[in-house]
Scaffold this motif. Sequence first.
Motif, mmCIF file in Angstrom:
data_model
loop_
_atom_site.group_PDB
_atom_site.id
_atom_site.type_symbol
_atom_site.label_atom_id
_atom_site.label_comp_id
_atom_site.label_asym_id
_atom_site.label_seq_id
_atom_site.Cartn_x
_atom_site.Cartn_y
_atom_site.Cartn_z
ATOM 1 N N GLU A 124 3.814 3.975 -17.946
ATOM 2 C CA GLU A 124 3.439 3.063 -16.869
ATOM 3 C C GLU A 124 2.111 3.515 -16.293
ATOM 4 O OE1 GLU A 124 6.269 1.619 -14.245
ATOM 5 O OE2 GLU A 124 7.896 1.705 -15.715
ATOM 6 N N HIS A 125 1.094 2.699 -16.547
ATOM 7 C CA HIS A 125 -0.260 2.997 -16.090
ATOM 8 C C HIS A 125 -1.008 1.676 -15.990
ATOM 9 C CE1 HIS A 125 -4.401 4.454 -16.169
ATOM 10 N NE2 HIS A 125 -3.910 5.604 -15.740
ATOM 11 N N PRO A 126 -1.833 1.488 -14.961
ATOM 12 C CA PRO A 126 -2.508 0.196 -14.789
ATOM 13 C C PRO A 126 -3.463 -0.178 -15.919
ATOM 14 C CG PRO A 126 -3.281 1.799 -13.167
ATOM 15 C CD PRO A 126 -2.121 2.418 -13.876
ATOM 16 N N GLU A 127 -3.937 0.789 -16.690
ATOM 17 C CA GLU A 127 -4.850 0.478 -17.792
ATOM 18 C C GLU A 127 -4.135 0.295 -19.123
ATOM 19 O OE1 GLU A 127 -7.859 3.502 -17.854
ATOM 20 O OE2 GLU A 127 -8.711 2.860 -15.951
ATOM 21 N N LEU A 128 -2.813 0.410 -19.138
ATOM 22 C CA LEU A 128 -2.043 0.250 -20.373
ATOM 23 C C LEU A 128 -1.165 -0.997 -20.267
ATOM 24 C CD1 LEU A 128 -0.962 3.956 -20.978
ATOM 25 C CD2 LEU A 128 -2.816 2.692 -22.106
ATOM 26 N N VAL A 129 -1.409 -1.936 -21.176
ATOM 27 C CA VAL A 129 -0.679 -3.198 -21.187
ATOM 28 C C VAL A 129 0.286 -3.186 -22.376
ATOM 29 C CG1 VAL A 129 -0.916 -5.707 -21.395
ATOM 30 C CG2 VAL A 129 -2.643 -4.376 -20.149
ATOM 31 N N ALA A 130 1.553 -3.436 -22.091
ATOM 32 C CA ALA A 130 2.562 -3.435 -23.150
ATOM 33 C C ALA A 130 2.271 -4.546 -24.154
ATOM 34 C CB ALA A 130 3.950 -3.612 -22.561
ATOM 35 N N LEU A 131 2.423 -4.214 -25.432
ATOM 36 C CA LEU A 131 2.279 -5.184 -26.513
ATOM 37 C C LEU A 131 3.660 -5.498 -27.078
ATOM 38 C CD1 LEU A 131 -0.778 -3.691 -28.455
ATOM 39 C CD2 LEU A 131 -0.760 -5.637 -26.872
ATOM 40 N N PRO A 132 3.821 -6.678 -27.683
ATOM 41 C CA PRO A 132 5.120 -7.001 -28.277
ATOM 42 C C PRO A 132 5.452 -6.039 -29.417
ATOM 43 C CG PRO A 132 3.585 -8.870 -28.433
ATOM 44 C CD PRO A 132 2.840 -7.734 -27.832
ATOM 45 N N LEU A 133 6.709 -5.681 -29.492
ATOM 46 C CA LEU A 133 7.173 -4.800 -30.563
ATOM 47 C C LEU A 133 7.418 -5.604 -31.830
ATOM 48 C CD1 LEU A 133 9.737 -2.725 -28.486
ATOM 49 C CD2 LEU A 133 7.483 -1.988 -29.271
ATOM 50 N N PRO A 134 7.304 -4.973 -32.984
ATOM 51 C CA PRO A 134 7.627 -5.673 -34.230
ATOM 52 C C PRO A 134 9.087 -6.137 -34.221
ATOM 53 C CG PRO A 134 6.504 -3.600 -34.691
ATOM 54 C CD PRO A 134 6.822 -3.613 -33.223
ATOM 55 N N ASP A 135 9.369 -7.176 -34.969
ATOM 56 C CA ASP A 135 10.732 -7.684 -35.085
ATOM 57 C C ASP A 135 11.689 -6.575 -35.486
ATOM 58 O OD1 ASP A 135 9.907 -10.229 -34.437
ATOM 59 O OD2 ASP A 135 9.765 -10.912 -36.524
ATOM 60 N N GLY A 136 12.857 -6.596 -34.891
ATOM 61 C CA GLY A 136 13.901 -5.654 -35.253
ATOM 62 C C GLY A 136 13.922 -4.378 -34.441
ATOM 63 N N ILE A 137 12.916 -4.169 -33.580
ATOM 64 C CA ILE A 137 12.894 -2.954 -32.762
ATOM 65 C C ILE A 137 13.421 -3.307 -31.378
ATOM 66 C CG2 ILE A 137 11.478 -1.159 -31.713
ATOM 67 C CD1 ILE A 137 9.641 -1.363 -34.120
ATOM 68 N N LYS A 138 14.464 -2.623 -30.988
ATOM 69 C CA LYS A 138 15.101 -2.859 -29.704
ATOM 70 C C LYS A 138 14.186 -2.386 -28.575
ATOM 71 C CE LYS A 138 19.147 -1.473 -27.087
ATOM 72 N NZ LYS A 138 20.304 -0.599 -27.049
ATOM 73 N N GLU A 139 14.052 -3.219 -27.539
ATOM 74 C CA GLU A 139 13.266 -2.841 -26.359
ATOM 75 C C GLU A 139 13.776 -1.506 -25.821
ATOM 76 O OE1 GLU A 139 10.611 -4.340 -24.794
ATOM 77 O OE2 GLU A 139 10.552 -5.815 -26.404
ATOM 78 N N GLY A 140 12.848 -0.620 -25.461
ATOM 79 C CA GLY A 140 13.214 0.663 -24.903
ATOM 80 C C GLY A 140 13.420 1.762 -25.940
ATOM 81 N N ARG A 141 13.366 1.407 -27.215
ATOM 82 C CA ARG A 141 13.549 2.411 -28.275
ATOM 83 C C ARG A 141 12.258 3.189 -28.504
ATOM 84 N NH1 ARG A 141 17.346 5.149 -30.292
ATOM 85 N NH2 ARG A 141 18.645 3.309 -30.189
ATOM 86 N N TYR A 142 11.120 2.483 -28.471
ATOM 87 C CA TYR A 142 9.805 3.063 -28.672
ATOM 88 C C TYR A 142 8.838 2.108 -27.985
ATOM 89 C CZ TYR A 142 7.731 7.003 -31.156
ATOM 90 O OH TYR A 142 7.168 8.212 -31.455
ATOM 91 N N PHE A 143 7.622 2.540 -27.665
ATOM 92 C CA PHE A 143 6.750 1.768 -26.802
ATOM 93 C C PHE A 143 5.355 1.628 -27.407
ATOM 94 C CE2 PHE A 143 10.043 3.893 -24.463
ATOM 95 C CZ PHE A 143 10.567 2.884 -23.681
ATOM 96 N N LEU A 144 4.745 0.465 -27.151
ATOM 97 C CA LEU A 144 3.451 0.105 -27.721
ATOM 98 C C LEU A 144 2.577 -0.518 -26.639
ATOM 99 C CD1 LEU A 144 1.597 -0.400 -30.220
ATOM 100 C CD2 LEU A 144 2.919 -2.508 -30.609
ATOM 101 N N TYR A 145 1.337 -0.032 -26.517
ATOM 102 C CA TYR A 145 0.427 -0.489 -25.472
ATOM 103 C C TYR A 145 -0.995 -0.629 -26.008
ATOM 104 C CZ TYR A 145 4.163 1.459 -22.588
ATOM 105 O OH TYR A 145 5.383 1.766 -22.035
ATOM 106 N N ARG A 146 -1.794 -1.417 -25.291
ATOM 107 C CA ARG A 146 -3.231 -1.502 -25.518
ATOM 108 C C ARG A 146 -3.916 -1.141 -24.202
ATOM 109 N NH1 ARG A 146 -6.953 -4.015 -28.933
ATOM 110 N NH2 ARG A 146 -5.471 -5.361 -29.989
ATOM 111 N N ARG A 147 -4.977 -0.335 -24.304
ATOM 112 C CA ARG A 147 -5.729 0.006 -23.094
ATOM 113 C C ARG A 147 -6.673 -1.127 -22.747
ATOM 114 N NH1 ARG A 147 -10.794 2.910 -21.880
ATOM 115 N NH2 ARG A 147 -10.614 3.508 -19.706
ATOM 116 N N THR A 148 -6.756 -1.442 -21.479
ATOM 117 C CA THR A 148 -7.654 -2.508 -21.046
ATOM 118 C C THR A 148 -9.091 -2.020 -21.043
ATOM 119 O OG1 THR A 148 -7.349 -1.885 -18.718
ATOM 120 C CG2 THR A 148 -5.927 -3.613 -19.603
#
Length: 159
Positions: A135-159
């Motif tokens: 959780e950081h204001p410069e990190l925006v969550a990206l959609p996870l690939p199909d089949g990956i349960k939310e909260g299992r692993y995390f993906l972000y892009r820096r603004t």
Amino acid sequence: MSRLDSFIRRLTAQRDILNSIIDLVGEIEGPVLEFGLGNGRTYDHLRENFPGRRIVAFDWEVRSYSASTPEAEDMVTGNIRESGQAFIGIGAALAHADIGTGHDEIDAVTLTWLPQLMAGVLAPNGIAVSGLPLEHPELVALPLPDGIKEGRYFLYRRT
């Protein structure tokens, strides 16, 4: 779910996310940073998928298999929280952190500094992949690939 099944699902999520961002990272200049070398499995996967790209790994000490160990100039040992500070502003295309312990109280301490470190080392539009939520204001969550349960692993892009 057994601990073995949970471990397998976490590693599968990690691999699937890393595989899904190969082209995305390919569009961004800069090194790849691997926070938590461990035995070098993920480092080896990154090296295979980003040939020619500098990959810098961090860990308390080198415990990886010799074939999965970076050259000395790309291996940073010691406390990741402290050693990572020297890389703030490096403009990494990708930063991956798999340093969660599964112990809520220990991971809570890591989460007081890891999001800032990850945002700080990334280039604009750089990608962060983590086993812990960032959780950081410069990190925006990206959609996870199909089949990956939310909260299992995390993906972000820096603004």
